[in-house]
Design a protein around this motif. Structure first.
Motif, mmCIF file in Angstrom:
data_model
loop_
_atom_site.group_PDB
_atom_site.id
_atom_site.type_symbol
_atom_site.label_atom_id
_atom_site.label_comp_id
_atom_site.label_asym_id
_atom_site.label_seq_id
_atom_site.Cartn_x
_atom_site.Cartn_y
_atom_site.Cartn_z
ATOM 1 N N ALA A 14 2.389 -24.304 -11.615
ATOM 2 C CA ALA A 14 3.536 -23.795 -10.858
ATOM 3 C C ALA A 14 4.490 -24.920 -10.459
ATOM 4 C CB ALA A 14 3.037 -23.056 -9.611
ATOM 5 N N TYR A 15 3.944 -26.096 -10.151
ATOM 6 C CA TYR A 15 4.784 -27.237 -9.785
ATOM 7 C C TYR A 15 5.605 -27.718 -10.979
ATOM 8 C CZ TYR A 15 6.083 -31.624 -7.516
ATOM 9 O OH TYR A 15 6.800 -32.666 -6.963
ATOM 10 N N ALA A 16 5.000 -27.640 -12.181
ATOM 11 C CA ALA A 16 5.690 -28.175 -13.356
ATOM 12 C C ALA A 16 6.604 -27.157 -14.021
ATOM 13 C CB ALA A 16 4.663 -28.672 -14.381
ATOM 14 N N GLN A 17 6.140 -25.886 -14.147
ATOM 15 C CA GLN A 17 6.906 -24.911 -14.927
ATOM 16 C C GLN A 17 7.266 -23.663 -14.163
ATOM 17 O OE1 GLN A 17 4.564 -24.101 -18.393
ATOM 18 N NE2 GLN A 17 4.781 -26.161 -19.240
ATOM 19 N N GLY A 18 6.852 -23.543 -12.916
ATOM 20 C CA GLY A 18 7.152 -22.345 -12.163
ATOM 21 C C GLY A 18 5.988 -21.353 -12.191
ATOM 22 N N TRP A 19 6.238 -20.219 -11.609
ATOM 23 C CA TRP A 19 5.208 -19.185 -11.454
ATOM 24 C C TRP A 19 4.725 -18.680 -12.810
ATOM 25 C CZ3 TRP A 19 1.925 -17.009 -8.222
ATOM 26 C CH2 TRP A 19 1.431 -15.736 -8.494
ATOM 27 N N SER A 20 3.377 -18.521 -13.001
ATOM 28 C CA SER A 20 2.789 -18.027 -14.245
ATOM 29 C C SER A 20 1.841 -16.884 -13.902
ATOM 30 C CB SER A 20 2.017 -19.124 -14.987
ATOM 31 O OG SER A 20 1.370 -18.602 -16.122
ATOM 32 N N ALA A 21 2.273 -15.654 -14.202
ATOM 33 C CA ALA A 21 1.431 -14.484 -13.922
ATOM 34 C C ALA A 21 0.168 -14.490 -14.782
ATOM 35 C CB ALA A 21 2.228 -13.199 -14.166
ATOM 36 N N ALA A 22 0.286 -15.037 -16.004
ATOM 37 C CA ALA A 22 -0.882 -15.067 -16.891
ATOM 38 C C ALA A 22 -1.998 -15.940 -16.308
ATOM 39 C CB ALA A 22 -0.474 -15.570 -18.273
ATOM 40 N N LEU A 23 -1.635 -17.086 -15.732
ATOM 41 C CA LEU A 23 -2.643 -17.960 -15.137
ATOM 42 C C LEU A 23 -3.261 -17.319 -13.907
ATOM 43 C CD1 LEU A 23 -1.052 -21.519 -15.471
ATOM 44 C CD2 LEU A 23 -2.944 -20.548 -16.775
ATOM 45 N N VAL A 24 -2.457 -16.591 -13.125
ATOM 46 C CA VAL A 24 -2.999 -15.900 -11.958
ATOM 47 C C VAL A 24 -3.999 -14.829 -12.397
ATOM 48 C CG1 VAL A 24 -2.431 -14.448 -9.976
ATOM 49 C CG2 VAL A 24 -0.955 -16.370 -10.584
ATOM 50 N N ALA A 25 -3.663 -14.106 -13.482
ATOM 51 C CA ALA A 25 -4.605 -13.108 -14.002
ATOM 52 C C ALA A 25 -5.897 -13.763 -14.475
ATOM 53 C CB ALA A 25 -3.941 -12.334 -15.142
ATOM 54 N N LEU A 26 -5.761 -14.907 -15.151
ATOM 55 C CA LEU A 26 -6.948 -15.623 -15.618
ATOM 56 C C LEU A 26 -7.794 -16.102 -14.432
ATOM 57 C CD1 LEU A 26 -8.553 -16.797 -17.976
ATOM 58 C CD2 LEU A 26 -7.106 -18.830 -17.843
ATOM 59 N N ARG A 27 -7.151 -16.502 -13.334
ATOM 60 C CA ARG A 27 -7.899 -16.965 -12.174
ATOM 61 C C ARG A 27 -8.756 -15.849 -11.587
ATOM 62 N NH1 ARG A 27 -4.953 -18.997 -6.737
ATOM 63 N NH2 ARG A 27 -4.249 -16.825 -6.849
ATOM 64 N N GLY A 28 -8.293 -14.614 -11.621
ATOM 65 C CA GLY A 28 -9.092 -13.511 -11.085
ATOM 66 C C GLY A 28 -10.418 -13.365 -11.816
ATOM 67 N N PHE A 29 -10.371 -13.369 -13.151
ATOM 68 C CA PHE A 29 -11.612 -13.251 -13.910
ATOM 69 C C PHE A 29 -12.478 -14.496 -13.753
ATOM 70 C CE2 PHE A 29 -8.753 -10.255 -16.052
ATOM 71 C CZ PHE A 29 -9.563 -9.123 -16.094
ATOM 72 N N ALA A 30 -11.822 -15.655 -13.650
ATOM 73 C CA ALA A 30 -12.601 -16.884 -13.450
ATOM 74 C C ALA A 30 -13.291 -16.877 -12.093
ATOM 75 C CB ALA A 30 -11.683 -18.099 -13.573
ATOM 76 N N MET A 31 -12.642 -16.333 -11.068
ATOM 77 C CA MET A 31 -13.299 -16.238 -9.760
ATOM 78 C C MET A 31 -14.496 -15.286 -9.810
ATOM 79 S SD MET A 31 -12.111 -18.293 -7.537
ATOM 80 C CE MET A 31 -12.838 -17.579 -6.083
ATOM 81 N N ALA A 32 -14.420 -14.260 -10.645
ATOM 82 C CA ALA A 32 -15.598 -13.409 -10.847
ATOM 83 C C ALA A 32 -16.744 -14.212 -11.449
ATOM 84 C CB ALA A 32 -15.239 -12.223 -11.737
ATOM 85 N N GLY A 33 -16.404 -15.120 -12.362
ATOM 86 C CA GLY A 33 -17.431 -16.007 -12.908
ATOM 87 C C GLY A 33 -18.002 -16.934 -11.861
ATOM 88 N N VAL A 34 -17.154 -17.426 -10.937
ATOM 89 C CA VAL A 34 -17.648 -18.267 -9.844
ATOM 90 C C VAL A 34 -18.651 -17.488 -8.992
ATOM 91 C CG1 VAL A 34 -16.966 -19.424 -7.706
ATOM 92 C CG2 VAL A 34 -15.612 -19.748 -9.792
ATOM 93 N N ALA A 35 -18.359 -16.210 -8.741
ATOM 94 C CA ALA A 35 -19.300 -15.385 -7.981
ATOM 95 C C ALA A 35 -20.620 -15.240 -8.726
ATOM 96 C CB ALA A 35 -18.687 -14.011 -7.709
ATOM 97 N N GLY A 36 -20.525 -15.089 -10.046
ATOM 98 C CA GLY A 36 -21.751 -15.007 -10.828
ATOM 99 C C GLY A 36 -22.567 -16.291 -10.767
ATOM 100 N N LEU A 37 -21.893 -17.437 -10.783
ATOM 101 C CA LEU A 37 -22.614 -18.707 -10.682
ATOM 102 C C LEU A 37 -23.265 -18.863 -9.318
ATOM 103 C CD1 LEU A 37 -20.188 -21.211 -12.474
ATOM 104 C CD2 LEU A 37 -22.371 -20.314 -13.310
ATOM 105 N N LEU A 38 -22.587 -18.419 -8.264
ATOM 106 C CA LEU A 38 -23.190 -18.487 -6.937
ATOM 107 C C LEU A 38 -24.424 -17.584 -6.842
ATOM 108 C CD1 LEU A 38 -20.018 -18.500 -4.653
ATOM 109 C CD2 LEU A 38 -21.602 -20.394 -5.043
ATOM 110 N N ALA A 39 -24.339 -16.410 -7.466
ATOM 111 C CA ALA A 39 -25.513 -15.523 -7.472
ATOM 112 C C ALA A 39 -26.662 -16.144 -8.244
ATOM 113 C CB ALA A 39 -25.131 -14.167 -8.074
#
Length: 694
Positions: free
Chosen positions: A184-209
């Motif tokens: 976001a600092y370099a190229q501005g807002w990226s909706a695709a990266l935000v969408a990818l972060r949601g699924f990646a956070m689900a993976g973080v929850a799986g790793l914590l479990a």
């Protein structure tokens, strides 16, 4: 499409973090302070829910992002204070936490300022400067958090693997924040990266479990291996779907006029690749091995494995596999082996193929005796190690055919006590690996359990054979007793013939006796050759009075017999005529042998309360009450020097088979009375039968 992916990805992450928070609230942890953990998980779930429902750029979402980071930082501070592994670096780590928390608070304060100032219509240059400053603070906080996690992980090298995995999950979470803020600092807002972060956070929850499943009592709460595998598989599929959607979106955006075609091709190719990967046995086996190796302290879930092992052995089911195949399959399932061969001990102490699962049994090798001696020590043979040293001592003990088969992986001995009951040759699993101590221990215990099932099966077979031999011996003993009676009858006739040969009546009785003896011998030979088929004779009305009279007439050639028929007509009885004649013959023969010369044996028959009573009475030596109670009807017990001890036992069993009862009354020095009670035939049926016979 990006909005949909943002919604579903962050909603899934919110659900997973919320589930972990509820589960953690019910447990106390030794490594993770319970309250801090619950708070961090709950705030993370709330933040993901706000991003999914509102927008990641909303001031509330940014404020909750700061609260999420503060909660996890506070948890790390509590962990540093409670852990002895940090040593002298605990103060430095606490100071670093404080710095990161300060930067996080500044970023959150700036986000609040942006939310307040937005309605006032600030100049674009000032709004841009504020946003770039906030992003810089977010990147600084994320970098500081990553450094903190790295130092804490180094200080906890001797801690449980679950703790290190949880730190890795937190590092992944802050790495996502750093990536998104930098983009976001370099190229501005990226909706695709935000969408990818949601699924990646689900993976973080799986790793914590999964991290919780590696700790004995650490939070997050421990999951079973099955739940961990399914959770990780679900997260992997979601991340794969999110990545495929992102690539499809980029293909549509940069494909120009053919963008729609490119997008369809990406979606179809990703779906086909996912189906191919999911149906690959090697990938599933590889995943199980890696998950067990890196996420769990032990390779096997022993409770689950043992339940499956015993269920496979003990439940063949309708039309199921025989025991040998079930034994091979149960042991092979422990190591994911696709096939196996059971070698059993033969009578010549050689091992021969007894059962195979998913393979064809080979002919036994002449070197099997050397294999028997080697396996009798209880050692599990890893064939790859022997192939690596073909000139070693163990190589000479293993059949060449087994070593030449590249799929043969391990030989498991089946020891029952100290005796070798057999062995199982397991095929190589899809993911080849060397045997470790857990494999050896589990296979050794499973081998002993399987050997006990084999021994029990062989014991049942031996008991069945013994029962068949016992039945044959019992039948043969009955036949010998009958033959002895015939021989005694003929011997008595021969002795009486010397004195009464001139008596015409005696000669008539003698001829009848010899004719009856010959007929009985023919019947006995038929029973011996046909396995006693006469015992299946059905019950039918029998004229008991005529049968008693016939028996008395035949026996008079050897001993005086008296017949006493009751005052009324005796009804027919329901019986098998050959069996009833055999019973009378036994009892009369015993009475004759117990009576003195010239002392008549008395036969009585009368109707008694719907039954017919046939009595055989002698005035011999009699029997004691104890002998009648404990010895008389026991097979192979007799007071006669040459007796078999079978007559009374067989007579009682034959009467019982005709739904009757055999009673005995005896007094020493006075004699014995045997009484046969049989049910009377129905009047109509009996009359019709007798009329037909007449």
């Amino acid at each position: 499409m990006d909005g949909t992916l943002i919604l579903w990805g962050h909603a899934l992450a919110a659900l997973l973090f919320g589930t972990l928070a509820l589960a953690a609230a019910r447990r106390t942890g030794r490594h993770w302070p319970r309250r801090g953990l619950v708070a961090a998980l709950a705030v993370t779930s709330l933040w993901a829910l706000v991003v999914a429902g509102i927008d990641a750029r909303d001031p509330v979402a940014r404020l909750l992002l700061g609260a999420r980071n503060m909660a996890w930082l506070g948890l790390l501070v509590l962990l540093i204070r409670r852990s002895a592994g940090a040593g002298g670096s605990s103060r430095a780590l606490t100071a670093l936490c404080a710095v990161v928390a300060l930067v996080t608070l500044l970023a959150a304060g700036l986000a609040i300022g942006q939310g307040i100032a937005a309605p006032l219509g600030l100049p674009a240059s000032l709004a841009t400067a504020m946003e770039r400053t906030r992003l810089a603070l977010v990147m600084m906080a994320a970098l500081g958090a990553l450094v903190l996690v790295q130092h804490l992980a180094d200080a906890q090298r001797r801690a449980q693997g679950g703790l290190r995995l949880a730190l890795a999950a937190l590092g992944g979470m802050w790495a996502l924040d750093l990536l998104l803020a930098a983009a976001a600092y370099a190229q501005g807002w990226s909706a695709a990266l935000v969408a990818l972060r949601g699924f990646a956070m689900a993976g973080v929850a799986g790793l914590l479990a999964a991290a919780g499943s590696r700790a004995d009592d650490a939070a997050p709460p421990a999951l079973s291996r099955t739940a961990a595998m399914r959770s990780l598989a679900s997260v992997a599929v979601l991340i794969y779907a999110g990545a495929a959607a992102l690539v499809a979106h980029l293909a549509a955006a940069f494909g120009g006029s053919h963008g729609r075609i490119y997008e369809t091709a990406v979606v179809c190719g990703a779906a086909a690749a996912l189906l191919a990967l999911a149906s690959t046995p090697w990938l599933r086996a590889w995943t199980r091995v890696k998950v067990a190796k890196h996420l769990f302290r032990h390779r096997y879930d022993y409770r689950t494995e043992w339940q499956r092992f015993t269920a496979t052995l003990g439940h063949p089911g309708p039309g199921g596999d025989p025991l040998g195949v079930r034994i091979v399959r149960a042991v092979a399932d422990l190591t994911d082996s696709p096939a196996g061969l059971l070698l059993a001990m033969a009578e010549d102490e050689r091992m021969i193929p007894a059962a195979a699962w998913n393979c064809d049994p080979q002919d036994p090798d002449p070197a099997d005796q050397a294999l028997v001696r080697h396996l009798a020590t209880g050692r599990i043979v890893a064939l790859d190690a022997i192939r690596a040293d073909p000139h070693g001592a163990e190589a000479a003990c293993i059949p060449a055919a087994v070593l030449a088969d590249p799929l043969a992986w391990v030989v498991v001995p089946l020891l029952h006590g100290e005796r070798l009951a057999g062995a199982i040759v397991l095929a190589r699993p899809p993911v080849d690996r060397a045997l470790d101590w857990e494999d050896l221990d589990l296979l050794r215990v499973a081998g002993r359990q399987a050997a006990s099932y084999l021994a029990e099966d062989r014991a049942h077979a031996a008991l069945a054979d013994a029962a068949r031999f016992d039945e044959f011996n019992r039948r043969f003993a009955f036949l010998l007793h009958d033959i002895k009676n015939v021989a005694s009858q003929v011997a008595l006739v021969a002795r009486n013939a010397e004195r009464h040969a001139d008596n015409a009546d005696f000669r008539a009785d003698m001829i009848a006796t010899l004719r009856e003896s010959a007929a009985r011998m023919t019947t006995l030979l038929a029973r011996l050759g046909q396995h006693d088929a006469s015992r299946s004779e059905p019950l039918r009305p029998v004229d008991a009075a005529a049968l008693v009279a016939s028996t008395a007439a035949i026996r008079r050639a050897q001993h005086p017999i008296e017949v006493d028929v009751g005052p009324a007509d005796v009804p027919p009885v329901l019986a098998a005529q050959a069996r009833l004649a055999q019973v009378l013959d036994h009892l009369v023969q015993n009475a004759v042998e117990a009576s003195g010369p010239g002392v008549a044996v008395r036969l009585r028959i009368a109707a008694v309360d719907g039954q017919v009573a046939i009595e055989v009475i002698d005035r011999g030596c009699g029997m004691s009450p104890g002998f009648v109670r404990d010895q008389l009807f026991r097979p192979f017990v007799s007071t006669k020097p040459a007796g078999f001890g079978i007559g009374a036992y067989e007579a009682r069993e034959l009467v019982r088979a005709m739904d009757g009862r055999l009673d005995v009354m005896s007094r020493e020095g006075e004699g014995t009375r045997f009484r046969i009670l049989l049910p009377a035939a129905p009047p109509v049926r009996g009359a019709a039968t007798l009329e037909a016979a007449a």
